[in-house]
Design an enzyme around this catalytic site. Structure first.
Site, mmCIF file in Angstrom:
data_model
loop_
_atom_site.group_PDB
_atom_site.id
_atom_site.type_symbol
_atom_site.label_atom_id
_atom_site.label_comp_id
_atom_site.label_asym_id
_atom_site.label_seq_id
_atom_site.Cartn_x
_atom_site.Cartn_y
_atom_site.Cartn_z
ATOM 1 N N THR A 1 0.872 -1.176 0.000
ATOM 2 C CA THR A 1 0.000 0.000 0.000
ATOM 3 C C THR A 1 0.909 1.226 0.000
ATOM 4 O OG1 THR A 1 -0.087 0.208 2.415
ATOM 5 C CG2 THR A 1 -1.724 -1.235 1.389
ATOM 6 N N ALA B 1 3.102 -1.199 4.749
ATOM 7 C CA ALA B 1 2.356 -0.032 5.240
ATOM 8 C C ALA B 1 3.346 1.119 5.365
ATOM 9 C CB ALA B 1 1.723 -0.357 6.589
ATOM 10 N N VAL C 1 7.275 -2.320 7.160
ATOM 11 C CA VAL C 1 7.203 -0.856 7.213
ATOM 12 C C VAL C 1 7.839 -0.278 5.948
ATOM 13 C CG1 VAL C 1 7.895 1.202 8.477
ATOM 14 C CG2 VAL C 1 7.244 -0.878 9.725
ATOM 15 N N LYS C 2 7.031 0.520 5.237
ATOM 16 C CA LYS C 2 7.499 1.113 3.985
ATOM 17 C C LYS C 2 8.046 2.508 4.288
ATOM 18 C CE LYS C 2 5.724 1.031 -0.764
ATOM 19 N NZ LYS C 2 4.482 1.051 -1.536
ATOM 20 N N VAL C 3 9.245 2.749 3.766
ATOM 21 C CA VAL C 3 9.986 3.966 4.084
ATOM 22 C C VAL C 3 10.482 4.588 2.780
ATOM 23 C CG1 VAL C 3 12.106 4.749 5.219
ATOM 24 C CG2 VAL C 3 10.753 2.955 6.280
#
Ligand code: G3P
Length: 217
Positions: free
Chosen positions: A27, A56, A82-84
């Protein structure tokens, strides 16, 4: 090759996950905005639909704030990644997440040196944006090949997640270039099943079978 869906639409995700062919979900803030629901609620629901990794994305731009947001997101379910964003601050956060055992997907990657830095920071996934590079006048898939060569040269464990996929040809090219995964919009994923010659051939087989008057059961 792992196939992920790039969507936060839980009804659509449920439908395609029922095929058994969906390995994960990604996402981003744009997709969460389209879903029009609270992010943590949507991510929790997606994590129930799909057993594999669910990316996310943090909204902060400073590393300490990214770490706080990422820890909150990672607490939603064990399969949250965790998307960074691929910024200096993002990679500082990525390095810290790696030491904490939190999986990361470093996103908005548009160059091989960026991907090298992400791997050195300990990213679990790197997301090169193929379609947006094509839109920009570059050959997006070349980036996948470059990253594959670099990661193989140094045995980096970071998985290459081809992103910004726009069509089936992108999926084919990403697979040939050795991407570990591709994240695919639902309409493109649904189209992967289809070919006009499959439909035509099946019509013929069904019509010929009907003429036999037979039944298998
Ligand atoms: O989720 C990131 C990426 O796949 C976005 O794709 O089509 O907005 O460039 P697109």
């Amino acid at each position: 090759m792992q196939l992920f869906l790039d969507s936060a639409d839980t009804a659509v995700l449920k439908d395609l996950a029922a095929t058994g062919l969906v390995d994960g979900v990604t996402t981003n803030p744009t997709l969460i905005a389209k879903a029009g629901r609270p992010m943590l609620e949507v991510i929790a629901e997606i994590c129930d639909i799909v057993e594999g990794p669910v990316s996310a994305e943090v909204a902060a731009v400073e590393s300490q704030a990214m770490l706080a947001e990422g820890r909150r997101l990672a607490a939603v379910a064990t399969n949250v990644v965790v998307k960074v964003p691929l910024t200096r601050e993002g990679l500082i956060a990525t390095h810290a997440f790696a030491r904490e055992g939190i999986q990361t997907n470093v996103t908005l990657c548009f160059s091989a040196p960026q991907a090298l830095l992400a791997a050195k920071a300990g990213a679990s996934y790197i997301s090169p944006f193929v379609g947006r590079l094509d839109d920009y006048g570059a050959v997006g898939m070349d980036l996948i090949s470059e990253i594959r060569a670099i990661y193989d040269n140094y045995d980096f464990d970071t998985e290459i997640l081809a992103a910004s996929i726009r069509n089936g040809a992108h999926v084919t090219a990403a697979a040939i270039a050795g991407a570990d995964c591709a994240t695919i919009p639902p309409d493109v994923f649904a189209a992967l099943f289809k070919h006009p010659l499959t439909d035509k051939g099946l019509d013929q087989f069904l019509s010929d079978w009907a003429k036999t008057g037979q039944s298998i059961l």
